[in-house]
Scaffold this motif. Structure first.
Motif, PDB file in Angstrom:
ATOM      1  N   ARG A 163       0.828  -1.279   0.045  1.00 40.67           N
ATOM      2  CA  ARG A 163      -0.043   0.062  -0.061  1.00 40.67           C
ATOM      3  C   ARG A 163       0.922   1.309   0.072  1.00 40.67           C
ATOM      4  NH1 ARG A 163      -2.552  -3.434   3.734  1.00 40.67           N
ATOM      5  NH2 ARG A 163      -1.245  -2.123   5.357  1.00 40.67           N
ATOM      6  N   GLY A 164       0.349   2.296  -0.746  1.00 38.25           N
ATOM      7  CA  GLY A 164       0.960   3.493  -0.636  1.00 38.25           C
ATOM      8  C   GLY A 164       0.185   4.664  -1.177  1.00 38.25           C
ATOM      9  N   SER A 165       0.914   5.864  -1.744  1.00 44.22           N
ATOM     10  CA  SER A 165       0.255   6.678  -2.342  1.00 44.22           C
ATOM     11  C   SER A 165       1.137   7.574  -3.293  1.00 44.22           C
ATOM     12  CB  SER A 165       0.036   8.126  -1.240  1.00 44.22           C
ATOM     13  OG  SER A 165       1.248   8.456  -0.447  1.00 44.22           O
ATOM     14  N   LEU A 166       0.414   8.201  -4.190  1.00 45.86           N
ATOM     15  CA  LEU A 166       1.024   8.618  -5.577  1.00 45.86           C
ATOM     16  C   LEU A 166       1.982   9.851  -5.347  1.00 45.86           C
ATOM     17  CD1 LEU A 166       1.881   8.511  -8.504  1.00 45.86           C
ATOM     18  CD2 LEU A 166      -0.530   9.725  -8.833  1.00 45.86           C
ATOM     19  N   TYR A 167       3.101   9.754  -5.159  1.00 41.73           N
ATOM     20  CA  TYR A 167       4.013  11.028  -4.960  1.00 41.73           C
ATOM     21  C   TYR A 167       4.014  11.905  -5.994  1.00 41.73           C
ATOM     22  CZ  TYR A 167       7.985  13.967  -3.833  1.00 41.73           C
ATOM     23  OH  TYR A 167       9.193  14.807  -3.735  1.00 41.73           O
ATOM     24  N   THR A 168       4.306  11.499  -7.328  1.00 40.62           N
ATOM     25  CA  THR A 168       4.247  12.153  -8.439  1.00 40.62           C
ATOM     26  C   THR A 168       4.191  11.294  -9.617  1.00 40.62           C
ATOM     27  OG1 THR A 168       5.560  14.013  -9.596  1.00 40.62           O
ATOM     28  CG2 THR A 168       6.868  12.339  -8.540  1.00 40.62           C
ATOM     29  N   PHE A 169       4.373  11.842 -10.894  1.00 41.67           N
ATOM     30  CA  PHE A 169       4.040  11.064 -12.092  1.00 41.67           C
ATOM     31  C   PHE A 169       4.469  11.901 -13.133  1.00 41.67           C
ATOM     32  CE2 PHE A 169      -0.372  12.594 -11.666  1.00 41.67           C
ATOM     33  CZ  PHE A 169      -0.461  12.956 -12.712  1.00 41.67           C
ATOM     34  N   THR A 170       4.608  11.444 -14.344  1.00 45.51           N
ATOM     35  CA  THR A 170       4.884  12.005 -15.583  1.00 45.51           C
ATOM     36  C   THR A 170       4.092  11.045 -16.594  1.00 45.51           C
ATOM     37  OG1 THR A 170       6.388  13.111 -17.106  1.00 45.51           O
ATOM     38  CG2 THR A 170       7.301  11.113 -16.144  1.00 45.51           C
ATOM     39  N   ILE A 171       3.759  11.538 -17.642  1.00 51.08           N
ATOM     40  CA  ILE A 171       3.280  10.938 -18.743  1.00 51.08           C
ATOM     41  C   ILE A 171       3.999  10.918 -19.939  1.00 51.08           C
ATOM     42  CG2 ILE A 171       1.236  10.601 -20.457  1.00 51.08           C
ATOM     43  CD1 ILE A 171       0.397  10.534 -17.277  1.00 51.08           C
ATOM     44  N   MET A 172       4.582   9.796 -20.387  1.00 55.38           N
ATOM     45  CA  MET A 172       5.612   9.594 -21.500  1.00 55.38           C
ATOM     46  C   MET A 172       4.682   9.601 -22.761  1.00 55.38           C
ATOM     47  SD  MET A 172       8.529   9.234 -21.642  1.00 55.38           S
ATOM     48  CE  MET A 172      10.154   8.659 -22.570  1.00 55.38           C
ATOM     49  N   HIS A 173       5.149  10.255 -23.596  1.00 55.42           N
ATOM     50  CA  HIS A 173       4.541  10.439 -24.970  1.00 55.42           C
ATOM     51  C   HIS A 173       5.639   9.970 -26.127  1.00 55.42           C
ATOM     52  CE1 HIS A 173       0.983  12.395 -23.758  1.00 55.42           C
ATOM     53  NE2 HIS A 173       1.391  13.132 -22.914  1.00 55.42           N
ATOM     54  N   GLN A 174       6.849  10.054 -25.672  1.00 56.47           N
ATOM     55  CA  GLN A 174       7.828  10.081 -26.883  1.00 56.47           C
ATOM     56  C   GLN A 174       8.341   8.406 -26.579  1.00 56.47           C
ATOM     57  OE1 GLN A 174      11.241  12.522 -26.292  1.00 56.47           O
ATOM     58  NE2 GLN A 174      12.021  11.739 -28.119  1.00 56.47           N
ATOM     59  N   VAL A 175       8.438   7.911 -27.783  1.00 58.30           N
ATOM     60  CA  VAL A 175       8.974   6.606 -27.763  1.00 58.30           C
ATOM     61  C   VAL A 175      10.561   6.514 -27.791  1.00 58.30           C
ATOM     62  CG1 VAL A 175       9.117   4.393 -29.176  1.00 58.30           C
ATOM     63  CG2 VAL A 175       7.078   5.645 -29.336  1.00 58.30           C
ATOM     64  N   MET A 176      11.064   5.992 -26.493  1.00 56.26           N
ATOM     65  CA  MET A 176      12.403   6.157 -26.280  1.00 56.26           C
ATOM     66  C   MET A 176      12.997   4.671 -26.536  1.00 56.26           C
ATOM     67  SD  MET A 176      13.157   9.075 -25.518  1.00 56.26           S
ATOM     68  CE  MET A 176      14.749   9.150 -24.961  1.00 56.26           C
TER      69      MET A 176
END
Length: 134
Positions: free
Chosen positions: A60-73
């Motif tokens: 169990r936890g909580s969301l600290y931060t996130f990003t959305i990846m749009h580029q295909v690396m």
């Protein structure tokens, strides 16, 4: 179509990946100072003792931060774009990077409560992902 890269467990990380295959989130815990640690290491980052043991975490936890990846690396991720990369603060006091599943990227909110789930990355490796806690 390219495949996603899959982690290769080694001697020190094997208990983490063995646990994941069994649906258990395993973390290292120091018996010297009673602290949890992640990522996997040979010595406690808090007291430097070589007394780390594997224990099952709550998941169990909580969301600290996130990003959305749009580029295909990496071509293996092309079919998944856009996808999220998230940092989750676990109840045990460690932060883990993973993905949030079972919810749209637009619905992600900092602080939301999460629960671990496991996704098979190959026949031998399962990875912890997180979903909104019910």
């Amino acid at each position: 179509m390219a495949e996603k890269p899959v982690p290769i467990p080694d001697e020190i990380s094997a208990p983490f990946f063995d646990g994941a295959r069994q649906g258990r989130l395993m973390l290292q815990h120091c018996s010297a100072c009673d602290s949890w640690s992640f990522p996997v290491r040979e010595r406690c980052p808090h007291c430097f003792a070589a007394r780390l043991e594997w224990r099952q975490a709550s998941g169990r936890g909580s969301l600290y931060t996130f990003t959305i990846m749009h580029q295909v690396m990496n071509p293996g991720f092309a079919s998944a774009v856009p996808y999220n990369i998230a940092q989750i603060d676990l109840e045990e006091g460690v932060r883990m990077t993973s993905n949030i599943v079972g919810i749209s990227n637009e619905a992600l909110r900092i602080g939301m409560k999460l629960q671990v789930v496991f996704e098979d990355a190959s026949k031998n490796v399962s990875l912890p992902k997180f979903r909104p806690a019910g």
